[in-house]
Write an enzyme that holds these catalytic residues in place. Structure first.
Site: not given
Length: 464
Positions: A258, A434-436
């Site tokens: 994401p 990467d928003h994770r």
């Protein structure tokens, strides 16, 4: 004796490579480790050294051919262990045997035999020949072939063959040629191959398509062949090599991680002033210094304070892997396409060493000499879109990395400076992450640190 060299596994997990060029020809005598060919994988151009010393007997593939790993590409005539000369292979068959229809024996390489480039493809123990025989019928039984009298004539129905005969195989061609034939609507059964052993080449397909087009009536609204101003309406390029890998990697990255992107516009006039002073110093004499040099150093310093951006998402083990080293990737536009080689352990380099490493990386990439090892193991990347006059963008993550920084063009703009409006050197930074792995706060702090260093290089003293 005859030895075949199969296209090896180049240690990248790839299944095929394209033969770019041969450095030898049939009849040449080669020594061990002599470079015999250049092949292009999906990542890099690799030189193949000879695993044998001997005489080139046959080149099984032509330049431009896409070959699967494990397929034979070249045969050598080498002396056997008993001291036999190359012209007399050990255990060679008598001429009478060949006249009776016996085939030349194929020497099988041991399963997973290590070679100079990597490990060969697994050889199955199915008793299947190492390569497809060049003759489709036994010696003495000739397969009748006849030229196509008219390219517009339809293919006649295949007559039934008498029992005991071996049917001819499909026309020999390479995957790119078959793709071209499909695009042009050409039936390869009708094409007469002019390559070695009857191989159908691109030129054969294009010539056939051109002749068929001349014989066919023009479609409505189409200019007659040979008329003035006739121009190809489409150009089709096979998807292979670096372009194929880049496309797959970007699709995987975009739909797996994401993405979130943040922007920061910075007055970098102090950084440009610093670069001008360094270029005139003795320590940096002859060293290429650019805004990318300082941006790379700023990233390395900011990562020390924000390690989340130097990490990887391990889906299989459900873990976040944080790297205690930095392999700094630099996106490079090359004639082969986009590559992202990386500088190993970049955090250990002083500014002078970092500048030298960036110069060497760019020169190697432009020359097409980047190795697979240089492309593997990156932990974070920078893409310098400013060299193309672009201010900002939303870069896509290099697969397996948590962040990528886009460096925009430096422009002279009106800017608030010490309470007044002045012309200053300004650029925009674009950070995708990467928003994770990276929260908005962590990404923002990292980008702010990079911007603070470029706005005032002396700020680095407060961060280390």
């Amino acid at each position: 004796m005859i030895k075949e060299f199969r296209l090896p596994d180049l240690g990248e997990g790839l299944t095929e490579s394209e033969i770019l060029s041969w450095k030898v020809d049939v009849g040449d005598t080669v020594s061990l480790n002599q470079v015999i060919a250049e092949v292009e994988t999906a990542k890099a151009v690799v030189e193949l050294p000879s695993p044998f010393a001997g005489v080139i007997k046959e080149l099984h593939e032509q330049p431009g051919s896409v070959v699967e790993v494990g397929k034979p590409i070249v045969s050598f005539e080498v002396a056997d262990d008993a001291g036999a000369s190359p012209s007399t292979p050990s255990g060679a068959m008598a001429a009478g045997d060949l006249a009776a229809g016996a085939r030349e024996p194929v020497v099988e390489l041991p399963k997973r035999e290590p070679n100079l480039v990597g490990y060969g493809a697994v050889v199955e123990r199915s008793g299947r020949p190492a390569r497809r025989p060049r003759n489709f019928a036994p010696v003495g039984e000739r397969v009748e072939t006849r030229p196509v009298e008219s390219q517009a004539t339809a293919v006649e129905p295949v007559e039934s063959k008498p029992a005991g005969t071996i049917p001819a195989e499909r026309p020999r061609s390479t995957p790119p040629v078959r793709k071209l034939a499909k695009d042009l609507g050409v039936d390869l059964v009708q094409v007469r191959g002019t390559g070695p052993g009857g191989l159908i080449t691109r030129e054969d397909v294009q010539e056939f398509a051109g002749q068929a087009e001349q014989l066919a009536p023009p479609m409505e609204g189409q200019a007659p062949a040979g008329g003035t101003g006739a121009v190809e309406r489409e150009t089709r390029t096979p998807i292979k090599g670096v372009r194929k890998l880049t496309a797959a990697a970007m699709v995987h990255s975009a739909f797996t991680a994401p993405h979130a992107t943040e922007f920061l516009t910075v007055d970098v006039t102090p950084s440009l002033d610093l670069l001008a002073r360094l270029k005139n110093s003795r320590e940096f004499a002859g060293i290429k210094l650019t805004p990318l040099t300082l941006a790379a150093k700023a990233v390395l310093v900011a990562l020390h304070r924000n390690p989340a951006l130097n990490s990887r998402w391990d889906e299989e083990n459900q873990e976040i892997v944080t790297f205690n080293y930095v392999n700094l990737g630099i996106a490079a536009a090359t004639p082969r396409g986009l590559t992202v080689p990386n500088i190993k352990d970049a955090e250990t380099l002083a500014l002078r060493q970092l500048a030298q490493a960036l110069t060497a990386l760019a020169e190697t990439a432009r020359a097409g000499k980047t190795t697979p090892a240089d492309l593997a193991g990156g932990t974070i990347s920078i893409t310098n879109i400013g060299v193309f006059g672009i201010d900002a963008g939303t870069p896509i993550l290099n697969p397996g990395e948590a962040a990528i920084l886009g460096l925009g063009a430096v422009r002279t703009m009106p800017w608030e400076y010490r309470g007044e409006v002045a012309l200053r050197q300004v650029l925009t930074l674009s950070l995708s992450f990467d928003h994770r792995l990276v929260d908005g706060e962590q990404g923002s702090r990292f980008l702010a640190d990079v911007g603070a260093i470029l706005a005032e290089p002396g700020m680095v003293l407060t961060m280390v």
